[in-house]
Motif scaffolding. Structure first.
Motif: not given
Length: 374
Positions: A143-168
């Protein structure tokens, strides 16, 4: 920020759908040639174009995955892969320019229940092994949205097509452009310019903006969405500021001025300087690779300034508004892009137009042109 400027941006983006047409990208052109100079730019309906700067013609066009917006692109250090923030500000893609194939993909909505968006805010590490993005997450509840704090997400380019954050890591709010320095530090533009350690998440103010304590001047105002990769290898943005005439700091008697902020990505040294009185708006500005004392700005006119003298040298009227200015590496040609689907080529000295490069497809919107040599 300037409300009228945002209104103009919104009008251009809204009008883009009308100019899309039915054209389809053609990726059949051969691989890029070593030693040749190229430019990349994106446009509607969802295309990445490669321009050959020897002929100033479209060399090839790649169809991007998913949907367009904003189409902000930067070249990887290998000058083979273009990284694009797209799909309504929600995904990062790596496109091999030789094949037009997507070799990297990271969704910024990687946490269940969250929708993540980045406001032009991503960068590539100097070795090309990591991609950084500022994610502004919103949690969607029943029933509502929650605006959350921003974060830096770091991705490895070697992870290809389904990259997930390796650090945050936590990030300041209101962050937009960022660039990585040669030593691996990340410079991030927000309320101030921050210098961040991408291994620990610690950051410090590298150049104050909102917290600028410069006697006789107001705080600077920055509106800049174009992460230029320049021949000078710097991180540059324009700002406006008021120079007061006395201690009363009366805005009515202050002199409005244009200046530029610069971070040298080789050394990390920051600097700023005013170069002109504010008589008209410019969306982007760059110093000439041939003469760093000359600043070029564009929006409704193309203008050339002497920085030391704070003097307008020459200006040229334009057929329509352009958002983005760029040079070839030698500084012998100047390119105007953004808004519609043509790139105007100018002589930097005479400010005479040489030609127009017509792009297949529609509006470029706020796309950033990037120049590189394979």
């Amino acid at each position: 920020m300037k409300a009228g400027v945002f209104a103009q941006l919104a009008f251009t983006v809204a009008a883009s759908a009308a100019s899309v047409g039915t054209w389809a990208a053609d990726s059949s052109a051969p691989a890029l040639k070593a030693g040749h100079e190229y430019m990349i730019v994106t446009n509607y309906p969802n295309n990445l174009h490669v321009i050959d700067l020897a002929s100033d013609e479209v060399y090839k066009s790649c169809k991007l995955p998913d949907a367009f917006g904003p189409g902000t692109a930067m070249m990887a250090p290998d000058n083979r892969t273009a990284y694009v923030l797209n799909n309504h500000y929600g995904d990062l893609y790596g496109i091999d320019l030789d094949t037009c194939q997507s070799v990297f993909h990271a969704s910024l909505s990687s946490t269940p229940g969250e929708v993540g968006r980045s406001m032009y805010s991503f960068a590539i590490s100097p070795d090309g092994k990591e991609v950084y993005a500022t994610v502004n997450p919103t949690q969607r509840l029943n029933d509502h949205y929650v605006v959350k704090p921003p974060r830096l997400e770091v991705f490895s380019t070697a992870d290809g097509q389904d990259a997930k954050p390796v650090r945050s890591f936590p990030m300041p709010r209101q962050v937009y452009l960022m660039r990585a320095a040669d030593d691996g530090s990340l410079f991030v533009a927000g309320a101030d310019i921050y210098k961040m350690d991408v291994k620990t998440g610690k950051y410090e103010v590298a150049l104050p903006l909102r917290n600028w304590k410069r006697p006789g001047f107001s705080a600077p105002d920055v509106l800049y969405f174009w992460p230029h990769q320049t021949a000078q290898h710097d991180f540059t943005m324009l700002y406006t500021v008021s120079r007061f005439t006395d201690d009363k700091q009366d805005p009515a008697t202050a002199e409005p001025m244009y200046g530029y902020l610069s971070i040298d990505l080789k050394t990390g040294k920051s600097s700023y300087r005013e170069f002109a009185s504010l008589t008209e708006l410019y969306f982007t500005g760059l110093r000439s690779p041939q003469d760093e004392n000359q600043m070029y700005g564009v929006l409704n006119r193309l203008a050339r300034y002497d920085i030391k003298e704070r003097k307008l040298i020459k200006a040229a009227n334009l057929e329509h508004t352009y958002y983005c200015v760029a040079f070839n590496k030698k500084g012998s040609k100047l390119y105007l892009a953004g808004t519609f689907n043509d790139i105007a080529v100018f002589d930097p000295q005479s400010l005479e137009k040489v030609k127009n490069i017509k792009l297949p497809g529609g509006d470029m919107s706020t796309s950033t042109t990037q120049v590189f040599i394979r």
